[in-house]
Structures are given as C-alpha cells and as structure tokens.
Design a protein around this motif. Structure first.
Motif, PDB file in Angstrom:
ATOM      1  N   ILE A  20       0.846  -1.201   0.000  1.00  0.00           N
ATOM      2  CA  ILE A  20       0.000   0.000   0.000  1.00  0.00           C
ATOM      3  C   ILE A  20       0.880   1.248   0.000  1.00  0.00           C
ATOM      4  CG2 ILE A  20      -1.639   1.359   1.367  1.00  0.00           C
ATOM      5  CD1 ILE A  20      -2.845  -1.342   2.292  1.00  0.00           C
ATOM      6  N   GLY A  21       1.933   1.222   0.800  1.00  0.00           N
ATOM      7  CA  GLY A  21       2.846   2.361   0.875  1.00  0.00           C
ATOM      8  C   GLY A  21       3.562   2.661  -0.429  1.00  0.00           C
ATOM      9  N   MET A  22       3.746   1.652  -1.262  1.00  0.00           N
ATOM     10  CA  MET A  22       4.430   1.855  -2.539  1.00  0.00           C
ATOM     11  C   MET A  22       3.571   2.645  -3.531  1.00  0.00           C
ATOM     12  SD  MET A  22       7.449   0.305  -2.416  1.00  0.00           S
ATOM     13  CE  MET A  22       7.888  -0.092  -4.074  1.00  0.00           C
ATOM     14  N   ASN A  23       2.245   2.573  -3.364  1.00  0.00           N
ATOM     15  CA  ASN A  23       1.351   3.268  -4.295  1.00  0.00           C
ATOM     16  C   ASN A  23       0.101   3.724  -3.532  1.00  0.00           C
ATOM     17  OD1 ASN A  23       0.120   4.288  -6.540  1.00  0.00           O
ATOM     18  ND2 ASN A  23      -0.121   2.344  -7.601  1.00  0.00           N
ATOM     19  N   HIS A  24       0.334   4.491  -2.475  1.00  0.00           N
ATOM     20  CA  HIS A  24      -0.758   4.850  -1.581  1.00  0.00           C
ATOM     21  C   HIS A  24      -1.840   5.697  -2.237  1.00  0.00           C
ATOM     22  CE1 HIS A  24       0.947   8.851  -0.937  1.00  0.00           C
ATOM     23  NE2 HIS A  24       2.114   8.237  -0.860  1.00  0.00           N
ATOM     24  N   ASP A  25      -1.477   6.502  -3.252  1.00  0.00           N
ATOM     25  CA  ASP A  25      -2.501   7.316  -3.923  1.00  0.00           C
ATOM     26  C   ASP A  25      -3.590   6.435  -4.545  1.00  0.00           C
ATOM     27  OD1 ASP A  25      -1.286   9.695  -3.269  1.00  0.00           O
ATOM     28  OD2 ASP A  25      -0.138   9.797  -5.137  1.00  0.00           O
ATOM     29  N   TYR A  26      -3.188   5.352  -5.166  1.00  0.00           N
ATOM     30  CA  TYR A  26      -4.166   4.435  -5.767  1.00  0.00           C
ATOM     31  C   TYR A  26      -4.891   3.622  -4.696  1.00  0.00           C
ATOM     32  CZ  TYR A  26      -6.026   0.128  -7.696  1.00  0.00           C
ATOM     33  OH  TYR A  26      -6.839  -0.938  -7.963  1.00  0.00           O
ATOM     34  N   TYR A  27      -4.115   2.987  -3.832  1.00  0.00           N
ATOM     35  CA  TYR A  27      -4.712   2.040  -2.899  1.00  0.00           C
ATOM     36  C   TYR A  27      -5.665   2.694  -1.902  1.00  0.00           C
ATOM     37  CZ  TYR A  27      -1.815  -1.806  -4.528  1.00  0.00           C
ATOM     38  OH  TYR A  27      -1.250  -2.787  -5.285  1.00  0.00           O
ATOM     39  N   LEU A  28      -5.336   3.862  -1.419  1.00  0.00           N
ATOM     40  CA  LEU A  28      -6.177   4.478  -0.401  1.00  0.00           C
ATOM     41  C   LEU A  28      -7.508   4.984  -0.948  1.00  0.00           C
ATOM     42  CD1 LEU A  28      -3.523   6.240   1.835  1.00  0.00           C
ATOM     43  CD2 LEU A  28      -4.631   4.028   2.145  1.00  0.00           C
ATOM     44  N   GLN A  29      -7.629   5.113  -2.258  1.00  0.00           N
ATOM     45  CA  GLN A  29      -8.919   5.499  -2.833  1.00  0.00           C
ATOM     46  C   GLN A  29      -9.696   4.304  -3.380  1.00  0.00           C
ATOM     47  OE1 GLN A  29      -9.832   5.444  -6.322  1.00  0.00           O
ATOM     48  NE2 GLN A  29      -7.912   4.430  -6.816  1.00  0.00           N
TER      49      GLN A  29
END
Length: 139
Positions: free
Chosen positions: A67-76
């Motif tokens: 999640i931390g590697m691509n948090h913009d995508y995952y958190l939405q």
C-alpha cells in the motif's frame, strides 16, 4: 513491488494454514474424553498459535508495504477498504483463537466440538471474499 506481493501471498498462505488447522485441533480437543489426548492437543494448539502469529504479522506488514508503494491508488480503492475490513476481522478471529487456546491450556474451556466445528468455517468465508476482492478489484 513483485517481491512484496510474493512475500505477502506466502505469509498469507502460512497464516491461513494455521487459521484452518488451529480450530480443527480445538474440535478434536472438545470431542476427546481422554485426558492424555486432551493434554497433547492443548500443547499442539498452543505451539501452533505461537508458530502462526508471526506469519500474520508478516502478511500484514508486507501488505502495508505494498500500500505504501502506491498509496494514492490504494487508499482510494473501495475494494481495498473492504479487504482491509476482512483482514481486521481475521486479526480479531486470530486473537479469539488465542483466547480459546489459553482456555484449553488452562483447562477452563467448556465449549463443544459442535461450536468449534462452526467456528472452524469462519476463515474460509473470509478467504473467499478477500481473494475475490484482491483479484477482481470491483468498484
């Protein structure tokens, strides 16, 4: 990212092996009338719980790292939030397994094998849901 995903999957599989087998040991414990068998099953349950707990921690750690590697995508992503809710439930299930293991080892558990048979099926349902969410990524 692929290494993180591979390690995440490996430790999820290891954790689930424990989540599937630990309640099965509790079924056998509750169904047994032999004090020697019950004592051995209690030890097995305690050792298995201690063995698989680090797998849970590592599975979660590698998942959070992804999640931390691509948090913009995952958190939405709504599917991820549902998956994380399922994981949170499974962490609670794991902790509850630990409580049952403690009760079995303290010889204070009075639950029936029927209870543990139903309890044993819970992680299967969550496995289906979590895998479908992770693979299909609905929404």
């Amino acid at each position: 990212m692929l290494w993180l995903k591979a390690l995440h999957i490996i430790f999820v599989v290891c954790w689930f092996a424990g989540l599937f087998y630990l309640p099965r040991i509790l079924v056998y414990f509750a169904a047994s009338d032999s004090p020697q068998a019950r004592a051995q099953l209690a030890i097995m349950a305690r050792r298995l719980y201690r063995f698989v707990t680090p797998f849970m921690v590592l599975a979660i750690a590698f998942g959070l790292a992804m999640i931390g590697m691509n948090h913009d995508y995952y958190l939405q992503a709504k599917w991820l939030w549902l998956k994380l809710a399922g994981v949170a439930f499974l962490v609670g299930y794991h902790v509850q397994c630990g409580r049952y293991v403690k009760a079995v080892n303290d010889d204070t558990d009075a639950r029936s094998h029927v209870f543990y048979r139903f309890f044993n099926e819970v992680p299967v349902l969550f496995l289906f849901g979590i895998v479908l969410l992770a693979v299909l990524k609905p929404f």
